[in-house]
Design an enzyme around this catalytic site. Structure first.
Site, PDB file in Angstrom:
ATOM      1  CG  HIS A 197      -0.328   0.266   2.415  1.00 49.50           C
ATOM      2  ND1 HIS A 197      -0.228  -0.678   3.295  1.00 49.50           N
ATOM      3  CD2 HIS A 197      -0.074   1.387   3.126  1.00 49.50           C
ATOM      4  CE1 HIS A 197       0.410  -0.020   4.508  1.00 49.50           C
ATOM      5  NE2 HIS A 197       0.522   1.302   4.387  1.00 49.50           N
ATOM      6  CG  ASP A 207      -0.111  -3.940   2.416  1.00 48.89           C
ATOM      7  OD1 ASP A 207       0.090  -3.542   1.664  1.00 48.89           O
ATOM      8  OD2 ASP A 207      -0.059  -3.326   3.888  1.00 48.89           O
ATOM      9  CB  SER A 237       3.368   1.682   5.954  1.00 48.95           C
ATOM     10  OG  SER A 237       2.047   1.740   6.709  1.00 48.95           O
TER      11      SER A 237
END
Length: 477
Positions: free
Chosen positions: A114, A144, A220
């Site tokens: 993402h 992901d 992230s």
């Protein structure tokens, strides 16, 4: 950083654009040196993570992306442009940031999918201020995870030792390194709050390490380290109501990262399959199985000819562990199968009739039987504008949304269709059309051609039946 309530898309693509040597051969092996766990010896002892941070932080990078917004301007924007005599509006560029971890010295970087999904430009910035443009090598939205490559011009980049996330225990010290809010590289510490977290809402394939180390937007793709500075996870999600850290963060285990890196060479991620479906034990079903407490997976279906059937597993058995890992729900079973290669034989402990048994199951590649037969439905029917497909073990695994291994699934639909107004969505199962049960795409097509005016669909066990009666749409659950 994505919130824990994020949805899971169905049209999940895998990209492979590499002409280099095997990814697996470039990534250093897992460091399995035993971890000695000790408590602080006293108040006079000075404890510091500085040596670990100095050794590992250079291998954690900042990732900057730029994406051109190609959406058409609204009618109001077009009107104002004409009235003001302005030329065509310049395309807008959306920028975002995240983190990544260098996993091979020749320029392979792992991050979250993402962080880079849809990006037109990707820039990787090292802790020593070197910057490199990066290209996407391999990505899988179900996990992901994404793999990037930077051209180092022959320079060797710093890397982090890969740890074994299966060895992590609740209470172990964790160190998180990333780029929260774009303020620059930041280090936070905490402990492993929980292991084996599933059902977080990010991906059906995933199995998380939970930590209370502060993780915020921008972290992230960053590193979650153990007390020896080994990578045990890739920070991926937080549980938050306001977007900030509430002390509940989730990291993708390094065991899954290893599976992803091995799949980069073929461009396809395939999990082992044994042909077993089940449901978690309740207090009542545990009592009937001769157990004093819930714990295990109650087998509800065994595919004929599957590895599970060949091993003698039956409906009604309770799976307690696979390859030494406890099985409490379907997510944990999927994790155990995904982290082992096709062809591997696993020891399965099960309960049958109150007696414990042990069998050996050899993992196979999931079959695509029946063929998916993706078919759009048209004509005078309640399903006009809906595209359906047959589920199979292979296709259900590919979609990765907790789907069963058989049945008819909605894969796409027109936004303005009647079925969309009824609440039908991609990922929902079609159970009956025109009052007749359906098991294949052929059944749906045949009944739709007869002008079927009703449909029953299922989403996560919630059934809804809708139909057109006297010109009115009526639904009931």
């Amino acid at each position: 950083m994505i919130g824990a309530a994020a949805g899971v898309a169905l049209a999940l693509g895998v990209n492979q654009v590499t002409d280099h040597a095997s990814v697996s051969a470039q990534v250093p092996p897992v460091d399995t040196t035993p971890l000695t766990r000790v408590a602080p010896s006293g108040p006079l002892q000075t404890m510091s993570f500085a040596p670990i941070v100095k050794a590992t932080a250079p291998a954690v990078v900042n990732i900057y992306t730029a994406t051109v917004d190609r959406s058409r301007p609204s009618l109001m924007q077009q009107f104002l442009q004409r009235q003001m005599g302005a030329g065509p509006a310049q395309p807008r560029v959306q920028q975002s940031l995240g983190s990544g971890v260098i996993v091979a010295p020749n320029g392979l970087v792992i991050t979250n999918n993402h962080v880079v999904a849809g990006a037109d430009q990707i820039l990787v910035a090292l802790a020593d201020r070197r910057q490199y443009p990066a290209k996407l090598v391999f990505a899988d939205a179900r996990l992901d995870l994404a793999l990037l490559r930077v051209d180092t011009q022959g320079a060797a980049l710093p890397t982090i030792r890969m740890g074994d996330s299966d060895r992590a225990e609740v209470g172990d010290v964790t160190i998180a390194i990333g780029n929260p809010f774009g303020v620059g590289q930041t280090v936070t510490t905490g402990i492993v709050s929980a292991v084996a977290r599933t059902g977080i809402g990010v991906s059906d394939w995933q199995f998380f390490i939970q930590t209370d180390a502060a993780i915020n937007p921008g972290n992230s793709g960053g590193a979650l380290l153990d007390g020896q500075g080994r990578l045990i996870g890739i920070n991926s999600a937080i549980y938050s109501r306001d977007g900030g850290s509430n002390g509940i963060g989730f990291a993708i285990p390094s065991k899954i990262v290893q599976v992803f890196l091995r799949a980069a060479d073929t461009g396809k991620l395939v999990s082992g399959w044994i042909g077993i479906e089940g449901e978690p034990l309740t207090a009542e079903s545990a009592r009937l199985a001769g157990l004093d407490r819930p714990g295990g997976l109650l087998v509800t279906a065994v595919a004929p000819g599957s590895p599970g059937a060949a091993a003698g597993i039956r409906v009604g058995d309770v799976l307690r562990s696979v390859d030494g890992k406890e099985v409490a729900d379907g997510g944990q079973l999927r994790y155990s199968l995904a982290t082992e290669g096709v062809g591997r034989s696993l020891s399965v402990v099960l309960m049958r009739g109150g007696q414990q048994q042990q069998v050996s199951v050899t993992l196979a590649a999931p079959p695509e039987n029946p063929p998916r037969q993706i078919t759009p439905i048209a004509g005078q029917t309640i399903l006009n504008g809906v595209t359906v497909a047959n589920l199979s073990p292979a296709y259900a695994q590919e979609l990765g949304a907790g789907l069963p291994e058989q049945g008819v699934v909605v894969v796409q639909m027109q936004a303005a269709s009647l079925a969309a107004r009824l609440g039908l969505r991609p990922g929902y199962l079609i159970e009956s059309v025109g009052g007749q049960p359906v098991r294949t795409v052929a059944d749906v097509v045949a009944l739709s051609q007869k002008g079927a005016a009703s449909v029953r669909f299922n989403h996560d066990g919630q059934r809804t039946e809708c139909g057109v009666t006297s010109g009115q749409l009526v639904c009931r659950s």
